[in-house]
Each structure stands twice: as C-alpha cells, then as structure tokens.
Design a protein around this motif. Sequence first.
Motif, PDB file in Angstrom:
ATOM      1  N   CYS A 154      46.830  43.406  42.286  1.00  0.00           N
ATOM      2  CA  CYS A 154      47.046  41.988  42.600  1.00  0.00           C
ATOM      3  C   CYS A 154      46.800  41.072  41.404  1.00  0.00           C
ATOM      4  CB  CYS A 154      46.148  41.580  43.766  1.00  0.00           C
ATOM      5  SG  CYS A 154      44.405  41.423  43.299  1.00  0.00           S
ATOM      6  N   GLN A 155      46.031  41.506  40.440  1.00  0.00           N
ATOM      7  CA  GLN A 155      45.662  40.736  39.231  1.00  0.00           C
ATOM      8  C   GLN A 155      44.680  39.609  39.541  1.00  0.00           C
ATOM      9  OE1 GLN A 155      46.802  42.089  36.535  1.00  0.00           O
ATOM     10  NE2 GLN A 155      48.802  42.922  36.982  1.00  0.00           N
ATOM     11  N   GLU A 156      44.322  39.428  40.806  1.00  0.00           N
ATOM     12  CA  GLU A 156      43.499  38.265  41.147  1.00  0.00           C
ATOM     13  C   GLU A 156      42.140  38.600  41.745  1.00  0.00           C
ATOM     14  OE1 GLU A 156      46.169  36.065  43.588  1.00  0.00           O
ATOM     15  OE2 GLU A 156      47.269  35.352  41.813  1.00  0.00           O
ATOM     16  N   CYS A 157      42.004  39.783  42.302  1.00  0.00           N
ATOM     17  CA  CYS A 157      40.727  40.106  42.935  1.00  0.00           C
ATOM     18  C   CYS A 157      39.652  40.257  41.854  1.00  0.00           C
ATOM     19  CB  CYS A 157      40.848  41.381  43.758  1.00  0.00           C
ATOM     20  SG  CYS A 157      41.074  42.865  42.766  1.00  0.00           S
ATOM     21  N   CYS A 206      41.730  48.021  42.354  1.00  0.00           N
ATOM     22  CA  CYS A 206      42.164  46.755  42.961  1.00  0.00           C
ATOM     23  C   CYS A 206      41.892  46.737  44.470  1.00  0.00           C
ATOM     24  CB  CYS A 206      43.657  46.516  42.712  1.00  0.00           C
ATOM     25  SG  CYS A 206      44.271  45.022  43.499  1.00  0.00           S
ATOM     26  N   GLU A 207      41.449  45.583  44.939  1.00  0.00           N
ATOM     27  CA  GLU A 207      41.132  45.455  46.369  1.00  0.00           C
ATOM     28  C   GLU A 207      42.365  45.109  47.203  1.00  0.00           C
ATOM     29  OE1 GLU A 207      38.163  42.370  46.211  1.00  0.00           O
ATOM     30  OE2 GLU A 207      37.034  43.550  44.733  1.00  0.00           O
ATOM     31  N   LYS A 208      43.400  44.594  46.532  1.00  0.00           N
ATOM     32  CA  LYS A 208      44.598  44.194  47.284  1.00  0.00           C
ATOM     33  C   LYS A 208      45.853  44.764  46.650  1.00  0.00           C
ATOM     34  CE  LYS A 208      42.955  39.896  47.276  1.00  0.00           C
ATOM     35  NZ  LYS A 208      43.110  38.462  47.110  1.00  0.00           N
ATOM     36  N   CYS A 216      40.189  43.333  39.544  1.00  0.00           N
ATOM     37  CA  CYS A 216      41.246  43.146  38.546  1.00  0.00           C
ATOM     38  C   CYS A 216      40.758  42.252  37.417  1.00  0.00           C
ATOM     39  CB  CYS A 216      42.491  42.526  39.177  1.00  0.00           C
ATOM     40  SG  CYS A 216      43.493  43.704  40.098  1.00  0.00           S
TER      41      CYS A 216
HETATM   42 ZN   LIG Z   1      43.293  43.281  42.364  1.00  0.00          ZN
END
Ligand SMILES: [Zn+2]
Length: 329
Positions: free
Chosen positions: A63-66, A54-56, A69
Amino acid sequence: MKTWSEIVEVQPLASRIITNSIKKDRISHAYLLQGDRGTGKEEMAILIAKVLFCEKLNGIDPCQECSNCKRIDSHNHPDVHWIEPDGKSIKKEQVEKLQKEFTYSGLESNRKVYIIKDADTLTVNASNRILKFLEEPSRQTTAIMLTENSQSIIPTIRSRCQVIDLKPLNPLFFKKQLVDNGIEAQLAVLLSTLTNNLQEAMDWSQEEWFAEARKLMVQLIEILTTSPIDGYLFIHSHLIPHLKDRNDQEKGLDLLLLAFKDILYYQIGNEKKFVFFDPTNALLEKAAMTYSGEQLIDILNAILQAKRKLKQNVQPTLVFEQLTLQMQR
Ligand SMILES: [Zn+2]
C-alpha cells in the motif's frame, strides 16, 4: 520505482520471476540480485520487503502508506535489516551482532528480512553465519543480497540463492529523461552511461566533484599525449587526491574508460558512439594519433583490470600508479 508496475518497465524479466513467486506464495529464502549500479537492486529489495510486511497488501502491490511500508522506506523497520560493508568487507561480527538483536529485541514478528548491500564483500565466515541462520526452520527469514560484482560472490552463497539478473537499462530512454530534466545533451549521454538512476544522475550533474573529475581525466590524457613522463607526477598531485574513496576511484576509472573508448571510436570513424568527449574536442585527434589501435585496446584492458584490483582491495595508489605506467607505453 516504487511499484511492480514501475519496475516491470525497466526490469521485465526479473520482476516477472519475483512477482510470480509472490503470487504463488513461494517467496525464496534468499535472493541474489545482481546488476550494475542504478539497475534497481535496492528498489526491488525494498519492494520485496514491503510485500512481506505490508498491512494492506493489494494483490502483489504494497500500500506504501501503512506504518510498515513507511518504516521500510525510511530504513527504520525493526525486522528489516540493512547490512553494508564495515570498511572493506562485511564481517562475521556484524552478522552476529544483528542476529543477537533479532533474538533479544522486542520482536514484532517471527519474520526477518536481511538486505545485504555489496554482498560480494561478505567474508567466508560472515556468509556461513548468514546461511546457517537462513536454514533454521523455526524462522521465516529472507535474505536479499545485492551485488554489482557477481563474479566475486562465494559459490556456497550463490548455490543457495535464487539468482536474479538485472539488465542494464535502455540508455536512450534514460538519456531522454535526463534531457527532459534540463541536462545538456552531451552530459546526458555521459551520465546515462554511468548510471541508470535518475536522481543520482541529476545529483552528479550538479556536483562540483564530478565536473572536476571529468576535467582531470582530460588533463591526464593531454599529459599522456604530450609529455607522458609527467603522468606519474600528475596523478600524485591532482588525480589521486581528488579520488578520496573507493566510490570516487571507481567512478574515476569509469570516466577514464569512456574517454579512451571515445579515442578508439574516433580512430575507427564511429563518432556516433562518443560518450565522454565533445566531437569537436581537438584532444581526440591528438590522442588518436598518439596511440595505435592495439595500444588503445591494451589501455582499455588495463583500466578494466584496475577496476578489478580496486574491488579486490589492492591499495588504490598502487592501482593508479600501475595504470599510469601502462598508459605511458
Ligand atoms: Zn503497506
């Protein structure tokens, strides 16, 4: 179950072990997650992979959004590889092909994650190949092996993995979730015994296949208690054709096991434990009169043995034939 706080609810101990190692930045090279169907093995593997990419990252939660993910969710991340049996086993060639890809393809990072489903089907050669790869110090490789059948894991693999036991979920909690989703109570009890995965249970409840499999098991018991000699014919004409692959066959045996358990419970007057039958079903009484307690226990053992044989790749037709003979006694 997409976050640690969700997984903690169902697998408190396993989550704590893994999140502690994440917090200390000591994620293991190899995990062996062992537990029954629906206990959250894949969800946990995905979460570990996300933590690594994950990047964040927010603490220990991805983050589930990058894009990393998201690509892990859709099984599209170039550095996260899923390996499953090709036919009945995971072969050395599969592992080698993958490792070649790792070497030549446009690598995004030096980090690799293997998620190996049904790790108990790894051949000795395939597992040696994986272990060798894990031990190369230049790579940051994590293998997450998943199995329902921990007894069949090769000892060399087991000894090199951090073994994490996933516990069966609380069936009462799960049953309530099913009823809340509109499933009739008796069926909810049966489904909650077969799986702990809500989506899977919902799918099965609507599947023609599942309803038919239940019906066939009732018919088989009916035949065994009225005219046992016809059992053999019945499995060939109806049961075996309905159980098309190993998944079906295992599910079929699970249903049969639960049905015979109910008959045993009926005999000892423990109706609260019923899972398969509606307590008013007349077949319960009939079957409980047909078999002695000892015979019922023998049958339960025979069904468990049949399950083991399927796992060992014994020809399914043979497994069901032998089982039918054992149930005819
Ligand atoms: Zn992420």
